[in-house]
Structure formats: structure tokens, C-alpha cells
Design a protein around this motif. Structure first.
Motif, PDB file in Angstrom:
ATOM      1  N   LEU A 166       0.874  -1.170   0.000  1.00 36.07           N
ATOM      2  CA  LEU A 166       0.000   0.000   0.000  1.00 36.07           C
ATOM      3  C   LEU A 166       0.913   1.222   0.000  1.00 36.07           C
ATOM      4  N   ASP A 172      -6.189   5.670   5.299  1.00 41.53           N
ATOM      5  CA  ASP A 172      -6.686   6.496   4.185  1.00 41.53           C
ATOM      6  C   ASP A 172      -7.956   5.904   3.576  1.00 41.53           C
ATOM      7  N   LEU A 173      -8.100   4.569   3.703  1.00 41.79           N
ATOM      8  CA  LEU A 173      -9.276   3.917   3.104  1.00 41.79           C
ATOM      9  C   LEU A 173     -10.574   4.348   3.792  1.00 41.79           C
ATOM     10  N   ASP A 174     -10.460   4.856   5.026  1.00 38.95           N
ATOM     11  CA  ASP A 174     -11.663   5.200   5.794  1.00 38.95           C
ATOM     12  C   ASP A 174     -12.572   6.171   5.052  1.00 38.95           C
ATOM     13  N   ALA A 176     -12.872   6.548   1.817  1.00 34.26           N
ATOM     14  CA  ALA A 176     -13.164   6.186   0.424  1.00 34.26           C
ATOM     15  C   ALA A 176     -14.661   6.150   0.161  1.00 34.26           C
ATOM     16  N   ILE A 179     -14.430   1.311  -3.203  1.00 36.12           N
ATOM     17  CA  ILE A 179     -13.253   0.435  -3.133  1.00 36.12           C
ATOM     18  C   ILE A 179     -13.526  -0.793  -3.994  1.00 36.12           C
ATOM     19  N   HIS A 196     -11.897  -0.375   8.149  1.00 38.10           N
ATOM     20  CA  HIS A 196     -11.481   0.641   7.175  1.00 38.10           C
ATOM     21  C   HIS A 196     -12.321   0.606   5.892  1.00 38.10           C
ATOM     22  N   LEU A 197     -13.152  -0.424   5.754  1.00 35.01           N
ATOM     23  CA  LEU A 197     -14.021  -0.502   4.575  1.00 35.01           C
ATOM     24  C   LEU A 197     -15.418   0.038   4.881  1.00 35.01           C
ATOM     25  N   TYR A 304     -10.474   3.648  -4.527  1.00 35.98           N
ATOM     26  CA  TYR A 304      -9.283   2.799  -4.353  1.00 35.98           C
ATOM     27  C   TYR A 304      -9.482   1.479  -5.090  1.00 35.98           C
ATOM     28  N   LEU A 306      -7.807  -2.309  -5.004  1.00 32.09           N
ATOM     29  CA  LEU A 306      -6.918  -3.161  -4.196  1.00 32.09           C
ATOM     30  C   LEU A 306      -6.948  -4.584  -4.740  1.00 32.09           C
ATOM     31  N   SER A 339      -7.321   8.885  -3.099  1.00 35.16           N
ATOM     32  CA  SER A 339      -7.535   7.719  -3.947  1.00 35.16           C
ATOM     33  C   SER A 339      -6.243   6.942  -4.077  1.00 35.16           C
ATOM     34  N   GLU A 473       1.370  -1.506   4.983  1.00 31.32           N
ATOM     35  CA  GLU A 473       1.375  -0.097   4.577  1.00 31.32           C
ATOM     36  C   GLU A 473       2.791   0.456   4.528  1.00 31.32           C
TER      37      GLU A 473
END
Ligand SMILES: Nc1nc2c(c(=O)[nH]1)N[C@H]1C(S)=C(S)[C@@H](COP(=O)(O)OP(=O)(O)OC[C@H]3O[C@@H](n4cnc5c(=O)[nH]c(N)nc54)[C@H](O)[C@@H]3O)O[C@H]1N2
Ligand SMILES: Nc1nc2c(c(=O)[nH]1)N[C@H]1C(S)=C(S)[C@@H](COP(=O)(O)OP(=O)(O)OC[C@H]3O[C@@H](n4cnc5c(=O)[nH]c(N)nc54)[C@H](O)[C@@H]3O)O[C@H]1N2
Ligand code: SF4
Ligand SMILES: [Mo]
Length: 738
Positions: A166, A172-174, A176, A179, A196-197, A304, A306, A339, A473
Motif C-alpha cells: 500500500l 486512508d481507506l476510511d 473512500a 473500493i 477501514h471498509l 481505491y 486493491l 484515492s 502499509e
């Protein structure tokens, strides 16, 4: 040569230690408190940390159980007259050194090979790579991360010029909005990451791509997002199709492509023929869903992309990861503050383990062993002549194929891997290990691979040692010692230093992890993965102050939480759009290999299915550790083959019945688990189990030509009720429609 200061095992352990889980790359933070009266020697509590926010999964909670397990190894073992017997350290180490000397004298340094692991601390991984090149002089070193991160790493290197899973902090995904999660079942493989998703789910933007309706795909229900269920191994076509729609519908970020990338014209041509209807017929995903997905990704409020092993562990894994990166670049995501693109690293030190010299073509700091400047820089730190360093070796699948072969490998040292369970074509791996003149395994339990060894050396566990790991990360964290190791156990740093001395190796062999880290930092200075600004002392001070250290961390910097804001790591600062296409199927590929006795026939009692392998929440990898934890084996005692009820009904299989899954390479027996989560044409097996339940008896040792990644996720098999196998084989196997 000199052996460094006394090992840190001489230090008194602290009252409580802030450390991290021994298992996966999320490296959930925990506090260990000595608990002399408890069932385990320490009590485990989750600790607040940005990745896990105090949470742990079942494996983390039970991780202390193995510290004082009766199955713990506490004395070296030597094979005598066919059986392993206890031995002294001196006898075991001298047996190894004298064998290595004899094999090297007879057949040269490349007759000795080293196999490492992505669970080793940075210090162990670094010293192991140095030991192979300096003490053994062998080019033949590789590691189990080849089975894990290699495709994503190769794709990242060619697109971005750097490979950090990452390139941004997990948190940072919080924020988004959308995803796209391809081939990753985080609900089972990194449960605390789900928090975080939550933002993307609340926004209706979690899009999961998985041929199974996995626990993670289930999280897209009730308006939280979408589940795309492609035929296994068709993700590359899916990604070409999404990129086609983005370009055709004017959703691309043209300014970004002009300013920050190279190769958009060739990319445009390469996706031109992948119109949605064609993609639908190859993947099974409806055109309308393809369109809404592409438009959702382009909504531009924090997107994002992934990837996980489901899309990477294929013979075209590098190209598939590349296609995911291309889609991200066309949308202008990498380097934007809200992003990005990333891959979810797997093993505890899956990131650091791939940076400091365990890879066959690599020196510390992600340097290239074939590059004269890189060789000179590292040789200077090691105090050796660069010309004495070997060149590139071979990747893991090829290395395992050389065991016991003429001109191949006669001795193998294994550190932190259980290849007889986790390598493809497990029968062949076992035969190779048995054909060796010397197999040495360092482990803290008698793993399935250690059980085949000539010498087994018992090593310290996570809670007994100091070191560093690098998380998914790219954050360097400290592993801290909470208790003293049992007597009789040594750290790998001590073992490598002792063997280096017995082999009259040049250079210094420190055994204190802080000193090994200091040397690693120097050797990485100026490399891609530059750790030269860090030390154990600085990391401890930062930890106390809540400051994160992400690499690159050159001396004088504060580290790099986010990459690519200004530039990519290629010399011109631009990302590469590398056009990729589905390859002609290799005739060696598992798909094309007709299993014995398989044909299509009415009334067949067996079915030709695609085998997918993967993970269960309760077990870790080869299961060497988690199969020895009672709470986990009680929950998941054995392998179960997931089958669609309709497929099972055709084969006369009821839930819980034993089924045989076979092909030309092997045969696995597992109880049926009937579930509508799986496609009619696929069967799923976890790879955590041994003996007749070992999924890798079925997988083929064919690898991605770019990354060396084996094909773990798509294997053709014949499935029948166990006991009716003979009848099924005679009657032939019918291919089940999707
Ligand atoms: N419980 C547990 N957690 C772990 C581990 C463990 O062993 N157990 N191991 C750690 C490690 S080292 C790793 S690498 C990670 C791996 O973590 P994941 O990548 O999440 O793990 P997998 O279960 O291997 O694969 C994920 C999903 O890919 C899907 N899949 C299979 N084939 C395909 C395909 O062709 N296309 C797509 N799109 N999907 C496909 C599978 O159905 C599965 O649900 O987990 C880490 N965490
Ligand atoms: N079919 C199939 N096969 C797969 C996969 C798949 O999805 N499907 N996934 C692949 C992936 S992603 C991975 S990462 C690999 C994992 O492959 P494995 O190598 O099997 O991984 P582990 O089970 O973690 O094995 C680690 C071993 O090292 C020991 N160990 C742990 N820490 C240390 C240490 O510090 N020092 C030493 N000396 N030993 C230690 C453990 O007890 C264990 O025996 O499997 C791969 N194989
Ligand atoms: S998610 Fe990974 S790091 Fe966290 S507790 Fe579970 S196994 Fe350990
Ligand atoms: Mo992995």
C-alpha cells in the motif's frame, strides 16, 4: 571474521511488552503481560494502533498458546538411522558445517540452497540473504514470498518503479467512496481491516470481485456495494473490459495521463477490442454490471483499487495486477490524496521480507544483484570484494524443482517456510526434499517440512525476540520481547553467526538485532527501500510518541507515508502503462491437463471442476502453527471441500460426505461442505492441511514467466464421492456448466 555482541536473550524481559501479532501483514498491535498462572505464559490484549484499532482476530487472540506448547522444539534434532534424535547444539551445527563444506568442495557453492520466509523479521531476512551470498557463496536463495507477493511486486516495479504494497496508510481507506477489491477475502484473512471498509460500504461503494461469494463478498449485500463473480482466472479480461469502458465513455483522467504517465496510446489500442459484450462472454459478468462498475469507479470522490492473492496467484498474475494498475492510472488514482491503488501484503513481514535480500535477484534495500553499482555498494558494507558475490539465482518453484537433481541442489537450509505443504505439486516437493543429501530446517515446531529434515534447529518465537517488521502499509514496526525463550532454543541470528564462523566466512556477523538492523540500514542506504534513517532506538522513541515510520526513510528524512504525490519512482517520474493481453493458454497449464480417466459422459458420477484454493479465518498458511492451537483446530479440525449443492446432488454427495478431489498429480480426501456461495463449476479447498488433505497435492508447478508465481488458484480436478472414485473414473467425468 568476528561474531558480534552477546545475544539479547541475556536481557531481562520487561513486565509488559507492546508488540504485534505473529501472523499476518496487518500486524495488529497487542500488549503481552506475563501470566505465570495462565494457560499461556503471557496474556494477549489488543492495543490501539491505526491498522487494527484495538481489534484482533481469533488467531491473534490465541497466538500465545504456542509459546509453551508441548509441541515446542527445545533441542536440536539429528537424523540417525532414519529417525530424528535429540542432539547438542555443537553436534548439530558441526554436522551441518561439515556437510556443507563437503558438498561445496565436491559440487560448488550452488549445490547449497537457502529457502527463506516472509514471516522472518527484517533482521533475520537480511542476515539470511547475506549468509547465502557471503558465507555460502550461493546464488540459490529464494523464499515463500515468491508464492505470495511476487506478481504484485513485479507489476508494481514495472508500472511505478517501486514495490510497496500500500503506497498509503491503511487508514486512508476510511474516507473512500468506492473500493474495488479484487481476489481478496479480508473478512477471513484480515478481519480488523474491515473497519477501514466501513465508509465505502456506507456509501454503497464496496465492489468485491471473487468467483466465490466469500465472507467479504457478502459484505456488499443490502446496498453496500456489488459482488462481481467472474469465472476463475478471468480477471485480466474483466479489467481490460473496465478500462475499455472508462476510455470509451470519456471517464479517463486526461490531464493525469498526459502529465504523469507514459504509454496511453498503446494502452488504448490494447483494450480497444475488449468491448463489454465480449468481456461478458469471457467472464460471465453482465454488461450492465460492467458499465455501472466502471462509472462508479470514475465518480471521483475517493476511489481505491486493491488486489489480493485471488487475482495474483495465477500464471498470468503479473499481467492481471498490471491490468488493475492500468485501470487505476487511467482513472488518475495513484498519488491522489483521496484515492489510490495497492495490493494487500500477506505474511507478517511480507513487505520487509521482500526488500532485504531473500529474493534470488536481490540485495538489501531492494537493490539488484545484477547491477554493478548495487553490488559495489553492498559489498562495501559487508567488507568483501564485489566480485565474490554470486549473481542472480532462480525463483522458488524452479529452485524446488532442482532439489536432488543432477547439477541441482544437494543441500537446502529452510528458515520460516513449510514448503512441503505450501509449494505447488506437493508430492514432487516432498520427493525433492527426500532426495537431498542435507536438509536443515530451523523452526519452533516440527513442521511437516522439518519432519523430513536431517537436522532440525529449534528457534525463538515472536514474543521472545526483538526485531522489526514492515507492515502492509510500508510501516516499520518493532517486535518486542515479552519473555525469555525456553532454555535450549537459539535465535536465528545466533545460528547464522555460528555457522558463518564454522565456515570461515569473511565479514561481521552481529547477533544483537539492533546491530543487525544498523547494518541493514547502512546496506539499504541509497537503495529503493532505504531504511538508513532508522534504528531500533529511533523506532522505540517514535512508538512512544505515536509517530509512524514508513519507508523510504533515508537519513535526515521523516519517512514517506504516501508515495507518488509528486512523482513515480522511474527516472522520469512517470508511471508506465504496460499493455497486457490474455495469453494463449500454455499447454503445460493445469487447465489444459486432462485428469486421468476424465471425459464427458451421461450419468457420470464424477465431475470435472475448477479447483480454487485459499484460506479459512482460523488457520494460518501451512497450518504448522495454527493446527497446534486447540481453539483453532476445534473450530476447523480438517479440510472441507466447498461444493455447490446442485453439483453435489448430481454426484450423490451430501453435506459432510467424504469426497475425493484428484488429477494427474494427486488425490485429496476432504469432507463436503455444501454451499451456494460457490459456482457450479468450481470447488474450493483451503491449503492449511496436511497429508491426504493437502490441497497442493493437486496444484501444478507451473509459474508466471515474469514473477515466478505458481498457479494456485485455477487447477482442473475430478470430484467424486470418496469410495465411488473407481466407478466415477470408469464412467468418466462430466464438466459442470457455470
Ligand atoms: N486466516 C488467515 N489469514 C491470513 C492468512 C492465512 O493463511 N489465514 N495468510 C496471510 C497471507 S500470507 C496472505 S497472502 C493473505 C491472503 O489473503 P487473501 O488474498 O484474502 O486470501 P485467499 O483466500 O488466498 O484468496 C482470496 C480470495 O480469492 C478468491 N479467488 C480465487 N481465485 C480467484 C480468481 O481467479 N479471481 C478472483 N477475483 N478471486 C479469486 C478466493 O475465492 C478467495 O476468496 O492472507 C493473510 N491472512
Ligand atoms: N494452494 C495454495 N498454496 C499456497 C497459497 C494458496 O493460496 N494456495 N498461498 C501461498 C502464500 S500467499 C504463502 S505466503 C505461502 C506460505 O507458505 P508457508 O511457507 O507454508 O508458510 P507458513 O505456514 O507460515 O510456514 C512458516 C513456517 O516457519 C515457521 N516460522 C514462523 N516464524 C519463524 C521464524 O521466525 N523463523 C523460523 N525459522 N521459522 C519460523 C512456522 O512454524 C512454519 O513452520 O503459501 C503459499 N501456498
Ligand atoms: S488480522 Fe492478522 S495480524 Fe491481526 S490478529 Fe489476525 S492474524 Fe494477527
Ligand atoms: Mo501470502
Amino acid at each position: 571474521m568476528t561474531i558480534g555482541s552477546p545475544p539479547s536473550t541475556a536481557l531481562a524481559p520487561p513486565a509488559a511488552a507492546d508488540t504485534h501479532c505473529p501472523y499476518c501483514a496487518l500486524q495488529c498491535a497487542m500488549t503481552l503481560t506475563p501470566d505465570p498462572a495462565g494457560s499461556a505464559p503471557v496474556r494477549v490484549e489488543g492495543r490501539m494502533f491505526p491498522t487494527n484499532r484495538g481489534g484482533l482476530c481469533k488467531k491473534g487472540w490465541t497466538s500465545a498458546a504456542l509459546l509453551a506448547s508441548p509441541e515446542r522444539l527445545t533441542t536440536p534434532l539429528i537424523r540417525d538411522a532414519g529417525a530424528l534424535r535429540p542432539a547438542s547444539w555443537d553436534e548439530a551445527l558441526e554436522r551441518i558445517a561439515s556437510s556443507l563444506r563437503a558438498i561445496r568442495a565436491a559440487d560448488g557453492p550452488d549445490a547449497v540452497a537457502v529457502f527463506g520466509g516472509g514471516g522472518l523479521t527484517n533482521e533475520k531476512a537480511y542476515l539470511l540473504g547475506k549468509f547465502a551470498r557471503v558465507a555460502l557463496g550461493t546464488s540459490r536463495i529464494d523464499y515463500n514470498g515468491r508464492f505470495c507477493m511476487s506478481s504484485a511486486a513485479a507489476a508494481g516495479n514495472r508500472a511505478f518503479g517501486i514495490d510497496r504494497g500500500l503506497p498509503f496508510p491503511v487508514s486512508d481507506l476510511d474516507d473512500a467512496d468506492t473500493i474495488l477489491l479484487l481476489g481478496s477475502n479480508v473478512a477471513a484473512t484480515m478481519p480488523p481491516l474491515l473497519s477501514h471498509l466501513a465508509g465505502a460500504r456506507a456509501a454503497g461503494g464496496l465492489i468485491v470481485v471473487d468467483p466465490r461469494r466469500s465472507q467479504t463478498a457478502e459484505l456488499t449485500a443490502d446496498g453496500a456495494g456489488a459482488h462481481l463473480q467472474p469465472a476463475p482466472g478471468t480477471d485480466l479480461v474483466l479489467l481490460l473490459g473496465l478500462t475499455h469502458i472508462v476510455l470509451a465513455d470519456g471517464l479517463a483522467d486526461r490531464d493525469y495521463l498526459d502529465e504523469r504517465t507514459v504509454g496511453v496510446d498503446a494502452l488504448r489500442r490494447s483494450v480497444a477490442s475488449w468491448w463489454p459484450e465480449r468481456v461478458q462472454s469471457a467472464t460471465g459478468i453482465p454488461v450492465a454490471l460492467l458499465r455501472t462498475t466502471a462509472h462508479r469507479l470514475a465518480r471521483g470522490r475517493g476511489t481505491y483499487i486493491l488486489t489480493g492473492r485471488g487475482v495474483e496467484q495465477h500464471v498470468d498474475g503479473t499481467d492481471t495486477a498490471t491490468a488493475a494498475i492500468n485501470l487505476a492510472l487511467v482513472l488518475g488514482l495513484p498519488g491522489r490524496p483521496d484515492s489510490g491503488y495497492g495490493t494487500l501484503t500477506g505474511q507478517g513481514n511480507g513487505q520487509g521480507g521482500r526488500e532485504h535480500g531473500q529474493k534470488s535477484d536481490q540485495l538489501p534495500g531492494y537493490r539488484k544483484i545484477a547491477d554493478p553499482a548495487d553490488r559495489a555498494a553492498v559489498a562495501a558494507v559487508w567488507g568483501v570484494d564485489p566480485d565474490t558475490l554470486p549473481g542472480s539465482g532462480v525463483p522458488a518453484v524452479q529452485l524446488l524443482g532442482m532439489l536432488g537433481e543432477p547439477g541441482g541442489v544437494r543441500a537446502l537450509l529452510v528458515h520460516g517456510a513449510n514448503v512441503v505443504i505450501s509449494g505447488p505439486d506437493a508430492h514432487a516437493v516432498a520427493a525433492g526434499l527426500r532426495a537431498l543429501d542435507l536438509l536443515v530446517v530451523c523452526d519452533f515446531v516440527l513442521s511437516d517440512t522439518a519432519a523430513l529434515a536431517d537436522v532440525v534447529l529449534p528457534v525463538t518465537q515472536w514474543a521472545e525476540e526483538e526485531g522489526t517488521l514492515t507492515t502492509l502499509e510500508g510501516r516499520i514496526i518493532r517486535r518486542r520481547r515479552a519473555l525469555a525463550p525456553p532454555s535450549g532454543v537459539r535465535s536465528e541470528l545466533e545460528i547464522l553467526a555460528d555457522l558463518a564462523a564454522r565456515l570461515d566466512a569473511p565479514s561481521e556477523w552481529p547477533t544483537d538485532p539492533a546491530l543487525v538492523f544498523a547494518e541493514l540500514a547502512r546496506a539499504s542506504a541509497g537503495g529503493i527501500a532505504d531504511y538508513s534513517g532508522l534504528s531500533h532506538a529511533l523506532l522505540d522513541a517514535q512508538l512512544a510518541a505515536g509517530v509512524a515510520a514508513h519507508w523510504p526513510y533515508p537519513a535526515g528524512s521523516d519517512g514517506t507515508p504516501r508515495l507518488f504525490a509528486e512523482r513515480f519512482a522511474h527516472p522520469d517520474g512517470r508511471a508506465r502503462l504496460v499493455p497486457v493481453q490474455p495469453r494463449e493458454r500454455d499447454p503445460e497449464a493445469p487447465d489444459e491437463e486432462p485428469p486421468h480417466g476424465a471425459a464427458t459422459d451421461e450419468g457420470a458420477q464424477s465431475a470435472l471442476l475448477t479447483l480454487i484454493t485459499g484460506r479459512l479465518l482460523e488457520h494460518y498458511q501451512s497450518g504448522a502453527q495454527t493446527r497446534r492451537v486447540a481453539e483453532l483446530t476445534d473450530a476447523q479440525p480438517r479440510a472441507r471441500a466447498e461444493l455447490h449443492p446442485a453439483t453435489a446432488a448430481r454426484l450423490g454427495i451430501a453435506d459432510g460426505d467424504p469426497v475425493a478431489v484428484r488429477n494427474a498429480r494427486g488425490r485429496v480426501i476432504a469432507d463436503a461442505l455444501l454451499t451456494e456461495r460457490i459456482r457450479l463449476d468450481t470447488v474450493f479447498l483451503p491449503f492449511h492441511f496436511a497429508d491426504a488433505e493437502c490441497a497442493n497435492l493437486l496444484t501444478a508447478a507451473v509459474a508466471d514467466p515474469i514473477s515466478g508465481m505458481p498457479e494456485f488458484k485455477r487447477t482442473t480436478v475430478v470430484v467424486a464421492a470418496e469410495g465411488r472414485q473407481g466407478a466415477g473414473a470408469r464412467a468418466g467425468a462430466a464438466r459442470v456448466p457455470a
